[in-house]
Design an enzyme around this catalytic site. Structure first.
Site, PDB file in Angstrom:
ATOM      1  CD  GLU A  42      -2.498  -1.479   2.581  1.00  0.00           C
ATOM      2  OE1 GLU A  42      -2.298  -0.644   3.502  1.00  0.00           O
ATOM      3  OE2 GLU A  42      -3.181  -2.509   2.740  1.00  0.00           O
ATOM      4  CG  LEU A  71      -6.199   0.724   1.015  1.00  0.00           C
ATOM      5  CD1 LEU A  71      -7.023   1.723   1.801  1.00  0.00           C
ATOM      6  CD2 LEU A  71      -4.714   0.965   1.216  1.00  0.00           C
ATOM      7  CD  GLU A  73      -3.989  -4.741   5.121  1.00  0.00           C
ATOM      8  OE1 GLU A  73      -3.626  -3.544   5.125  1.00  0.00           O
ATOM      9  OE2 GLU A  73      -5.189  -5.091   5.053  1.00  0.00           O
ATOM     10  CD  GLN A  95      -0.244   2.395   4.901  1.00  0.00           C
ATOM     11  OE1 GLN A  95      -1.329   2.581   5.463  1.00  0.00           O
ATOM     12  NE2 GLN A  95      -0.011   2.807   3.664  1.00  0.00           N
ATOM     13  CG  PHE A  96       1.145   0.975  10.509  1.00  0.00           C
ATOM     14  CD1 PHE A  96       2.053   1.647  11.314  1.00  0.00           C
ATOM     15  CD2 PHE A  96       0.490   1.683   9.514  1.00  0.00           C
ATOM     16  CE1 PHE A  96       2.312   2.993  11.131  1.00  0.00           C
ATOM     17  CE2 PHE A  96       0.724   3.029   9.323  1.00  0.00           C
ATOM     18  CZ  PHE A  96       1.642   3.693  10.133  1.00  0.00           C
ATOM     19  CB  ALA A  97       3.396  -5.085  12.594  1.00  0.00           C
ATOM     20  N   PRO A 102      -5.824  -9.335   8.858  1.00  0.00           N
ATOM     21  CG  PRO A 102      -6.882  -7.496   7.889  1.00  0.00           C
ATOM     22  CD  PRO A 102      -5.740  -7.867   8.780  1.00  0.00           C
ATOM     23  CG  HIS A 142      -1.532   3.076  12.954  1.00  0.00           C
ATOM     24  ND1 HIS A 142      -2.888   2.903  13.115  1.00  0.00           N
ATOM     25  CD2 HIS A 142      -1.359   3.645  11.733  1.00  0.00           C
ATOM     26  CE1 HIS A 142      -3.516   3.348  12.033  1.00  0.00           C
ATOM     27  NE2 HIS A 142      -2.610   3.795  11.181  1.00  0.00           N
TER      28      HIS A 142
END
Length: 339
Positions: A42, A71, A73, A95-97, A102, A142
């Site tokens: 993303e 978007l 995952e 984008q963030f762990a 998902p 985040h």
């Protein structure tokens, strides 16, 4: 600082970099060296990623090699699995762990199973990068630290660097590993620290810990964003006459148990520091290994300094209470010394 493993490919030339710049450099080197390497996720293409880890790579290497995805995952990981099985080297950025959840079906049901499923006829050289952890007041999900979920997944490796030089060397090793590697990058460290990073293609071996500071009284085991926290606590303890050996695991799976056990056998005391929630975190795995292999050397119970069993607090200063700090680690050091 003393490393337990010597990087390969280091010519001696260095350049001062932040961690995010070192990661960008590693990705650039990998793209240039191997046309099977592809980067996607993303906003990684035109924008260069939310933290600019892929900045400039699409312009340099083209839209077919570095490209944006929806978007989604689960689709990102699923597509990467197909690319890896087809002979490519996919590097997916989540984008963030905390956005990995998902994609857990793809991760748990497929990603780590293909070598076993095909009796090693196929392997999956895929890297999944993701920023993790707190310290910068991000919104909900985040700042999550889901490394224990991944470490519990057979067939994958989990790497978490704490310095710019390690980030570059470990990432290049991960990209060239035949199996899936999760590569977590502490958000707090992206631009807060600079150091001299070897120029060119060099590798730090996966599965080798780093001894950050030497000491004879207490072993503190940590990784990623907690290494700088442990170092500050160790410096305070040193001023009080307590010798602290700080071990940066670098790699959770496979874990360098030899370095951990050797240190604990020497000091007789162990403090483990992570920012993930306390129950069933990876700190518990480290404690179990020490209990199984070095309990006869322990002079005090193992102490864990962790986050709390609650969602990571978004935005507010409460984060400073949730996230382990040098004072909490220093108190743990004093606690094991008082036995």
């Amino acid at each position: 600082m003393t490393a337990t493993a010597t990087p390969t490919g280091h010519t001696g030339a260095t350049k001062t970099m932040t961690m995010v710049a070192a990661i960008n450099d590693a990705l650039d080197i990998a793209l240039a060296a191997d046309d099977t390497v592809h980067i996607f996720g993303e906003d990684v293409g035109v924008m260069g990623g939310v933290f600019r880890a892929t900045d400039g790579l699409q312009a340099k290497h083209g839209q077919e090699r570095v490209f944006d995805t929806p978007l989604a995952e689960a689709a990102i990981v699923g597509m990467g699995i197909g690319m890896g099985l087809a002979g490519l080297k996919p590097i997916a950025e989540i984008q963030f762990a905390g956005f990995l959840y998902p994609a857990l079906d793809q991760i748990l049901s497929h990603l780590g199973r293909y070598r076993h499923r095909t009796r090693s006829r196929y392997h999956l050289p895929m890297v999944i990068r993701a920023p993790y952890g707190g310290g910068v007041h991000t919104p909900e999900q985040h700042a999550d630290s889901p490394e224990a979920i991944l470490a519990h997944t057979p067939g994958v490796k989990v790497v978490i660097p704490s310095t710019p030089a390690d980030a570059k060397g470990l990432l290049l090793s991960a990209i060239n590993d035949p199996d899936p590697v999760f590569f977590f990058e502490a958000i707090k460290l992206y631009r807060s620290v600079k150091e001299d990073v070897p120029v060119g293609d060099y590798r730090v071996p996966i599965g080798k810990a780093r001894i950050v500071t030497h000491g004879d009284d207490v072993t503190v085991i940590c990784y990623g964003g907690m290494v700088e926290v442990a170092q500050k606590a160790a410096a305070a303890a040193q001023a009080a006459g307590i010798g602290v050996e700080v071990i940066d695991l670098r790699t959770l799976v496979p874990m360098d148990t030899d370095t951990v056990i050797t240190s604990v056998a020497k000091t007789g005391r162990a403090v483990i520091v992570t920012e993930a929630p306390r129950t069933a975190g990876f700190h518990s795995e480290i404690a179990a290994v020490i209990a199984e292999e070095a309990i006869e050397h322990l002079r005090a119970p193992i102490v864990r300094v962790t986050g709390f069993d609650a969602p990571y607090p978004p935005f507010t200063a409460v984060e400073d209470v949730y996230r382990p700090n040098p004072l909490r680690v220093a108190k743990a050091i004093r606690q094991v010394m008082d036995y």
